[in-house]
Design a protein around this motif. Structure first.
Motif, PDB file in Angstrom:
ATOM      1  N   LEU A 219       0.832  -1.206   0.000  1.00  0.00           N
ATOM      2  CA  LEU A 219       0.000   0.000   0.000  1.00  0.00           C
ATOM      3  C   LEU A 219       0.865   1.254   0.000  1.00  0.00           C
ATOM      4  CD1 LEU A 219      -2.804   1.171   0.027  1.00  0.00           C
ATOM      5  CD2 LEU A 219      -2.837   0.959   2.519  1.00  0.00           C
ATOM      6  N   ARG A 222       1.862   1.932  -3.552  1.00  0.00           N
ATOM      7  CA  ARG A 222       0.745   2.404  -4.371  1.00  0.00           C
ATOM      8  C   ARG A 222       0.413   3.868  -4.065  1.00  0.00           C
ATOM      9  NH1 ARG A 222      -3.130   0.950  -7.734  1.00  0.00           N
ATOM     10  NH2 ARG A 222      -5.259   1.755  -7.509  1.00  0.00           N
ATOM     11  N   THR A 240       0.205   4.268   6.357  1.00  0.00           N
ATOM     12  CA  THR A 240       0.887   3.028   6.734  1.00  0.00           C
ATOM     13  C   THR A 240       1.949   3.205   7.808  1.00  0.00           C
ATOM     14  OG1 THR A 240       2.614   3.248   5.047  1.00  0.00           O
ATOM     15  CG2 THR A 240       0.543   2.205   4.376  1.00  0.00           C
ATOM     16  N   VAL A 460      -8.663   3.662   2.035  1.00  0.00           N
ATOM     17  CA  VAL A 460      -8.488   2.340   2.642  1.00  0.00           C
ATOM     18  C   VAL A 460      -9.725   1.482   2.406  1.00  0.00           C
ATOM     19  CG1 VAL A 460      -8.252   1.141   4.846  1.00  0.00           C
ATOM     20  CG2 VAL A 460      -6.823   3.121   4.362  1.00  0.00           C
ATOM     21  N   TYR A 463      -9.690   0.438  -1.269  1.00  0.00           N
ATOM     22  CA  TYR A 463      -8.499  -0.282  -1.728  1.00  0.00           C
ATOM     23  C   TYR A 463      -8.780  -1.739  -2.094  1.00  0.00           C
ATOM     24  CZ  TYR A 463      -3.761  -2.244  -1.500  1.00  0.00           C
ATOM     25  OH  TYR A 463      -2.598  -2.906  -1.762  1.00  0.00           O
TER      26      TYR A 463
END
Length: 715
Positions: A219, A222, A240, A460, A463
């Protein structure tokens, strides 16, 4: 006497309002501080015995109010001492004894991408040349090339060093911090990394941690790619917790603007994430009349926010500050479930008790001090605000001026309160103050609150469906604006003011003043001005060392004739920056003026102090012999056992005492060592054998070995 009657009357009112409970975590903290002040490891039986005696006395004296309160306070102090003792015993693992180069094998627990290479945390399964009983549990290494994933079992030749002690006496103790994180060594892997079969299956908790870390890394990549550049790196860090892609230039701008807390996942992010989930769930449920009237949708939203905050904590790496913020958030949301006010000082005290029981060592760090200090100030202000006179009705400003006025006023007031509450802790730990932090927060926080964090929540959620790109694009765009604002504020003259380091006595006064002002509700809080004045007076005249010596003797800094530090030798950039900042010196470590005032040749340097004494830094043995006859003090990175007419600090002595600072006195110098004299704590280095008096006239500090440069870049 009238003052005595007023004092006891105020204390009675505080007791009626149950404010005395708020002092229990304070007394727990006092017990924890006493534990860390010990020069040898205490036995767990000692605080437990004290706790049993204090508890028994409290029960026996339960009908005597003052005696009962004293006994309960002693119980809290013994609980804090016992919690710290237990915590040390449970996390204890071997620390590397000296620098070593050899084959390292282990499971990769975590991978953090950086500008150049990556940083790995490895669960050790073998170190060449060491018996299994001496293996550190974990090591942290930097790599410049190679691709590994969490969960891999690797083998590589590594250069490992013991976690270093403070760069200066009273400075940040990385060795103690590493001990409580389970790190027994730091270092680097300069060559290739090979994937090898593991000697045994990985522990279950490692498999879970590796799975989470792989997801975090995916993540992070990305978000960073879609957000673009440093804006993408910042956006990824907010989601994150991986901050390795943020450059030091960006970090410097954020610090100068007073908004570095934005990229460190803590209370702000947890509150914004939980608040966004709470508002979203409650708003959706309120769309249904049946649900809104038939079910407690506020409590349902609180449960959803608690689950979301917990998931956010786990996915962002569950760092110490993040877990601490999660506990505070769960306590606040839990108050909603039992129909209590979410923002109350009792909830904050309960959160502090939980954190101190779980991580007693957190009390010594800036994160705990600044986060709890800021929240305590904000809650205390809210309590006073609720008690204000409401004789005058609020001003009737038309929409949208009224909500805009409320939002702007709220940001300014909360930022001022948080800055005032945290400034002493920031100055103590970092020796800096950012006078334009109010401006930086006022400009940046609206973007973070209204765009960045809501976009993160939606990203999130989207995702797993592959529909997250618009959220990361919006988040990167808002982050770019925040970075531009930070860069502009950082460009203002004196955006960062360097303050000379002051000692624990001044910090204790500032902390006592903050606690006294926020925990009382009566006029007793006015007495907070006394420790505040004491703290300012002590901090205004800090004890500034005349000489700073690096822990391996590779360099020194001496106060020259003009009162500024003059450098000799080759101290690491990190250590030199620590010295300058602690001295209140804003010069860059690369400043050429740092070398002016030192008379140097190939064998060493001589620096004359303001009072006319000569300090010699000797690189060669022949230079030591000559300097011992002429200088008033000799410092050398070479082990030396021969007699010396002048006081001499050699590498052996430095190895025993750590980084050393010398304060000028009429009769010579008084030394302060980073390592406690005779100290025997699990996170301290093993003491060297006793030296003869001729070889240790002043004090000393050594890097554990001659093998290469120190570990400062790894910090």
């Amino acid at each position: 006497m009238a003052w005595r009657a007023r004092l006891f009357g105020a204390l009675s009112r505080e007791a009626e309002r149950r404010r005395l409970f708020l002092w229990l975590p304070v007394l727990m903290g006092a017990g924890i501080l006493l534990y860390f002040a010990a020069d040898s490891e205490p036995a767990l039986a000692a605080p437990l015995s004290g706790l049993a005696l204090a508890a028994g006395a409290a029960f026996a004296l339960r009908r005597r109010r003052i005696a009962l309160m004293v006994c309960l306070g002693l119980c809290a102090a013994f609980v804090g001492f016992a919690a710290a003792t237990w915590r040390t015993a449970t996390v204890a693992s071997p620390m590397l004894d000296r620098p070593r180069i050899g084959l390292l094998t282990g499971f990769v627990e975590a991978v953090e991408a950086r500008d150049a290479g990556a940083r790995l945390v490895i669960l050790v399964t073998g170190i060449a040349g060491l018996e299994p009983a001496a293996w550190p549990r974990r090591v942290r290494v930097n790599v410049r090339s190679g691709t590994v994933s969490p969960g891999d079992h690797i083998a590589a030749v590594a250069r490992l060093l013991p976690p270093p002690g403070p760069a200066r006496p009273g400075g940040y103790d990385f060795g103690r911090d590493a001990f409580f994180r389970g790190l027994g060594a730091v270092g680097s892997i300069p060559g290739k990394i090979a994937l090898t079969p593991p000697p045994h299956p990985p522990p279950p908790q490692l498999s879970l941690a590796a799975t989470v870390d792989r997801a975090r890394n995916a993540l992070t990549r990305r978000i960073a790619e879609i957000g673009g550049g440093q804006a993408g790196a910042m956006a990824a860090a907010l989601v994150t917790g991986k901050r390795g892609l943020i450059t030091e230039t960006t970090n410097a701008d954020l610090r100068a603007a007073g908004i570095y807390h934005i990229v460190s996942i803590s209370g702000l992010h947890m509150v914004l994430a939980a608040g966004t989930i709470f508002w979203l769930v409650r708003a959706v449920l309120a769309l249904s009349r049946t649900l809104a009237l038939g079910f407690p949708i506020k409590k349902i939203a609180a449960l959803a926010a608690m689950a979301g905050a917990t998931a956010y904590c786990v996915f962002s790496g569950a760092e110490v500050a993040t877990v601490r913020s999660l506990i505070m958030t769960l306590v606040m949301l839990g108050a909603i479930l039992v129909d209590r006010p979410a923002l109350s000082m009792r909830n904050l005290a309960l959160a502090a008790i939980i954190v101190l029981l779980r991580e007693p060592e957190a009390l010594l760090g800036p994160s705990f001090q600044m986060s709890f200090g800021a929240v305590a100030a904000l809650i205390a202000f809210a309590e006073r605000w609720e008690e204000r006179s409401r004789a005058q009705p609020p001003s009737a400003l038309p929409w949208p001026l009224r909500p805009l006025w409320i939002a702007v006023t709220g940001i300014i007031v909360t930022t001022l309160l948080a800055t005032a509450a945290t400034a002493p802790f920031g100055a103590y730990h970092f020796q800096t103050f950012n006078p334009f932090g109010l401006l930086g927060n006022a400009l940046a926080l609206p973007f973070v609150s209204l765009f960045v964090m809501p976009a993160a929540v939606f990203g999130v959620l989207a995702y797993p469906f592959g529909l997250d790109a618009p959220a990361w694009w919006l988040m990167g765009l808002a982050s770019h604006v925040v970075l531009q604002l930070a860069h502009w504020v950082a460009g203002i003259d004196h955006s960062t003011v360097v303050i000379a380091a002051f000692g624990p006595a001044a910090l204790s006064c500032f902390a006592a003043s903050l606690l006294w002002a926020t925990l009382w509700t009566t006029k007793l809080r006015l007495l907070a001005i006394l420790p505040l004045i004491g703290g300012v007076m002590i901090a205004a005249k800090p004890e500034r060392p005349e000489i700073q010596i690096e822990r391996d003797g590779s360099g020194i800094a001496v106060r020259g004739r003009d009162g500024l530090l003059v450098v000799a030798g080759k101290p690491s950039r990190f250590v030199l920056q620590q010295w300058l900042t602690a001295d209140g010196d804003s010069r860059n470590p690369d400043d050429a003026s740092l070398r002016q005032g030192a008379a140097c040749d190939a064998q060493g340097c001589v620096i004359r102090t303001k009072d006319g004494r000569n300090v010699a830094y000797a690189r060669e043995r022949l230079a030591i012999i000559e300097d011992c006859r002429r200088a008033d003090l000799v410092v050398t990175p070479i082990p030396w056992t021969a007699p010396c007419k002048a006081p001499l600090i050699d590498r052996t002595a430095l190895g025993r005492d750590g980084a050393t600072a010398l304060v000028a006195r009429a009769e010579g110098w008084r030394s302060h060592a980073a390592e406690q004299a005779g100290g025997n704590r699990p996170w301290t280095r093993q003491s060297a054998p006793p030296l003869s008096p001729s070889s240790r006239p002043a004090a000393a500090v050594t890097s554990p070995s001659d093998d290469g440069p120190g570990p400062e870049p790894l910090q």
